[in-house]
Design a protein around this motif. Sequence first.
Motif, PDB file in Angstrom:
ATOM      1  N   PHE A  84     -25.132  10.120 -49.583  1.00  0.00           N
ATOM      2  CA  PHE A  84     -25.875   8.856 -49.548  1.00  0.00           C
ATOM      3  C   PHE A  84     -25.019   7.738 -50.125  1.00  0.00           C
ATOM      4  O   PHE A  84     -24.166   7.976 -50.972  1.00  0.00           O
ATOM      5  CB  PHE A  84     -27.153   8.930 -50.405  1.00  0.00           C
ATOM      6  CG  PHE A  84     -28.147   9.959 -49.989  1.00  0.00           C
ATOM      7  CD1 PHE A  84     -29.024   9.739 -48.928  1.00  0.00           C
ATOM      8  CD2 PHE A  84     -28.222  11.173 -50.665  1.00  0.00           C
ATOM      9  CE1 PHE A  84     -29.946  10.687 -48.547  1.00  0.00           C
ATOM     10  CE2 PHE A  84     -29.138  12.139 -50.295  1.00  0.00           C
ATOM     11  CZ  PHE A  84     -30.006  11.893 -49.228  1.00  0.00           C
ATOM     12  N   SER A  99     -21.163   2.025 -45.030  1.00  0.00           N
ATOM     13  CA  SER A  99     -21.683   2.968 -44.041  1.00  0.00           C
ATOM     14  C   SER A  99     -21.564   2.463 -42.609  1.00  0.00           C
ATOM     15  O   SER A  99     -22.111   3.074 -41.687  1.00  0.00           O
ATOM     16  CB  SER A  99     -23.145   3.300 -44.350  1.00  0.00           C
ATOM     17  OG  SER A  99     -23.538   4.450 -43.634  1.00  0.00           O
ATOM     18  N   ASP A 221     -26.449   0.888 -36.584  1.00  0.00           N
ATOM     19  CA  ASP A 221     -26.962   2.106 -37.211  1.00  0.00           C
ATOM     20  C   ASP A 221     -25.877   2.658 -38.138  1.00  0.00           C
ATOM     21  O   ASP A 221     -24.681   2.546 -37.851  1.00  0.00           O
ATOM     22  CB  ASP A 221     -27.326   3.142 -36.150  1.00  0.00           C
ATOM     23  CG  ASP A 221     -28.533   2.726 -35.328  1.00  0.00           C
ATOM     24  OD1 ASP A 221     -29.254   1.793 -35.729  1.00  0.00           O
ATOM     25  OD2 ASP A 221     -28.745   3.326 -34.257  1.00  0.00           O
ATOM     26  N   PRO A 225     -26.575   7.815 -44.474  1.00  0.00           N
ATOM     27  CA  PRO A 225     -27.798   7.113 -44.882  1.00  0.00           C
ATOM     28  C   PRO A 225     -27.646   6.388 -46.213  1.00  0.00           C
ATOM     29  O   PRO A 225     -26.855   6.794 -47.069  1.00  0.00           O
ATOM     30  CB  PRO A 225     -28.835   8.238 -44.982  1.00  0.00           C
ATOM     31  CG  PRO A 225     -28.050   9.494 -45.141  1.00  0.00           C
ATOM     32  CD  PRO A 225     -26.765   9.286 -44.409  1.00  0.00           C
ATOM     33  N   VAL A 234     -34.910   6.611 -47.510  1.00  0.00           N
ATOM     34  CA  VAL A 234     -33.700   6.914 -46.753  1.00  0.00           C
ATOM     35  C   VAL A 234     -33.707   6.116 -45.452  1.00  0.00           C
ATOM     36  O   VAL A 234     -34.714   6.068 -44.742  1.00  0.00           O
ATOM     37  CB  VAL A 234     -33.636   8.421 -46.430  1.00  0.00           C
ATOM     38  CG1 VAL A 234     -32.388   8.747 -45.611  1.00  0.00           C
ATOM     39  CG2 VAL A 234     -33.656   9.251 -47.707  1.00  0.00           C
ATOM     40  N   GLU A 235     -32.570   5.502 -45.138  1.00  0.00           N
ATOM     41  CA  GLU A 235     -32.457   4.699 -43.908  1.00  0.00           C
ATOM     42  C   GLU A 235     -31.133   4.962 -43.209  1.00  0.00           C
ATOM     43  O   GLU A 235     -30.103   5.104 -43.863  1.00  0.00           O
ATOM     44  CB  GLU A 235     -32.483   3.208 -44.222  1.00  0.00           C
ATOM     45  CG  GLU A 235     -33.797   2.646 -44.612  1.00  0.00           C
ATOM     46  CD  GLU A 235     -33.650   1.180 -44.970  1.00  0.00           C
ATOM     47  OE1 GLU A 235     -34.654   0.490 -44.901  1.00  0.00           O
ATOM     48  OE2 GLU A 235     -32.538   0.761 -45.332  1.00  0.00           O
ATOM     49  N   LYS A 236     -31.165   4.972 -41.857  1.00  0.00           N
ATOM     50  CA  LYS A 236     -29.942   4.970 -41.056  1.00  0.00           C
ATOM     51  C   LYS A 236     -30.010   3.964 -39.909  1.00  0.00           C
ATOM     52  O   LYS A 236     -28.995   3.533 -39.393  1.00  0.00           O
ATOM     53  CB  LYS A 236     -29.652   6.368 -40.492  1.00  0.00           C
ATOM     54  CG  LYS A 236     -29.041   7.319 -41.498  1.00  0.00           C
ATOM     55  CD  LYS A 236     -28.452   8.562 -40.856  1.00  0.00           C
ATOM     56  CE  LYS A 236     -27.069   8.349 -40.296  1.00  0.00           C
ATOM     57  NZ  LYS A 236     -26.437   9.602 -39.821  1.00  0.00           N
ATOM     58  N   SER A 237     -31.210   3.587 -39.516  1.00  0.00           N
ATOM     59  CA  SER A 237     -31.384   2.668 -38.393  1.00  0.00           C
ATOM     60  C   SER A 237     -31.026   1.240 -38.804  1.00  0.00           C
ATOM     61  O   SER A 237     -31.497   0.747 -39.827  1.00  0.00           O
ATOM     62  CB  SER A 237     -32.842   2.727 -37.904  1.00  0.00           C
ATOM     63  OG  SER A 237     -33.261   1.500 -37.389  1.00  0.00           O
TER      64      SER A 237
END
Length: 304
Positions: A84, A99, A221, A225, A234-237
């Motif tokens: 992360f 990221s 994206d 994450p 938690v985020e990835k978008s």
Amino acid sequence: MSVAVVFPGQGAQFVGMGKDFYDKFSNIRDFYSNADRALGYSLSDIMFNGPENDLKLTQNTQPALVTMSASIWSLIKDKVQPAFFAGHSLGEYSAVYASGGLSFEETVKAVHNRGKFMQSAVPVGAGAMSAVLGLDEDTVSKVCAGISKADYVVEPANFNCPGQVVIAGSADAVAAADVELKTAGAKRVVPLPVSAPFHCSLMQPAKEAMAEYLNNITINDLNIPIINNIDAAVEKSGADVKNALIRQVAGTVKWTQSVENMIAAGVTSFIEVGAGSVLTGLIKKINKTVETINISTVDDLGKL
């Protein structure tokens, strides 16, 4: 062993920040020249030489911290495989950059504008922030809720670690809360030397301006994450990241919960990348069993 990489926010800056890396590594210099070019003025000169009052201007502080964090990350990224990324307030932008959500130049320009929007949202002197020490989150929240009303706002701004909550709002309301929080059992309430009341509803104009700004750029994206500040989720978008960055401007930074959620997901080591070691100290107070490393000077590289 699972690793999280975290990036500091406002308050960690200091005159001379990053200069030892700049002097030693030629590829680091590109970050500083690119930041200067993106902003149209010499941010690097302010970072290395001050004066401190110029560095403390929010529109300079924010890109300065991103530049230092991003440049150090470029040196160590091949040695670390994080599960992360996370960042405290402004540091969330460094996490998004690391990221792959934004280019470096886009990130620097975004936080420069974020700083300007946040500074202009409330007249200087009309807002205030205080650190509340030795009192739990629920009690601080209840005291603030009991005082706060329209045009007399005081709200939790940062849940930093157990026993450390920062409040923000109208200067008079924060002063009233300071007194009530001591009565409620706070060990100390420390007024903070800030130029605006960050992360409270008085930042609504800045939130709206940041929404307009971010809606004109694309956030990709993410490759890895992040744990966002506003939900500790938690985020990835890219769309979710943008939404969280907008909401974060006028919302509470849930740092304690963010760290706890990363540990619950298996993280056993935290590496703080950038100016100072504020987050390392907070993480140790949240959980004494995890390993912590901070990379703020060239000498710190040996810790890896």
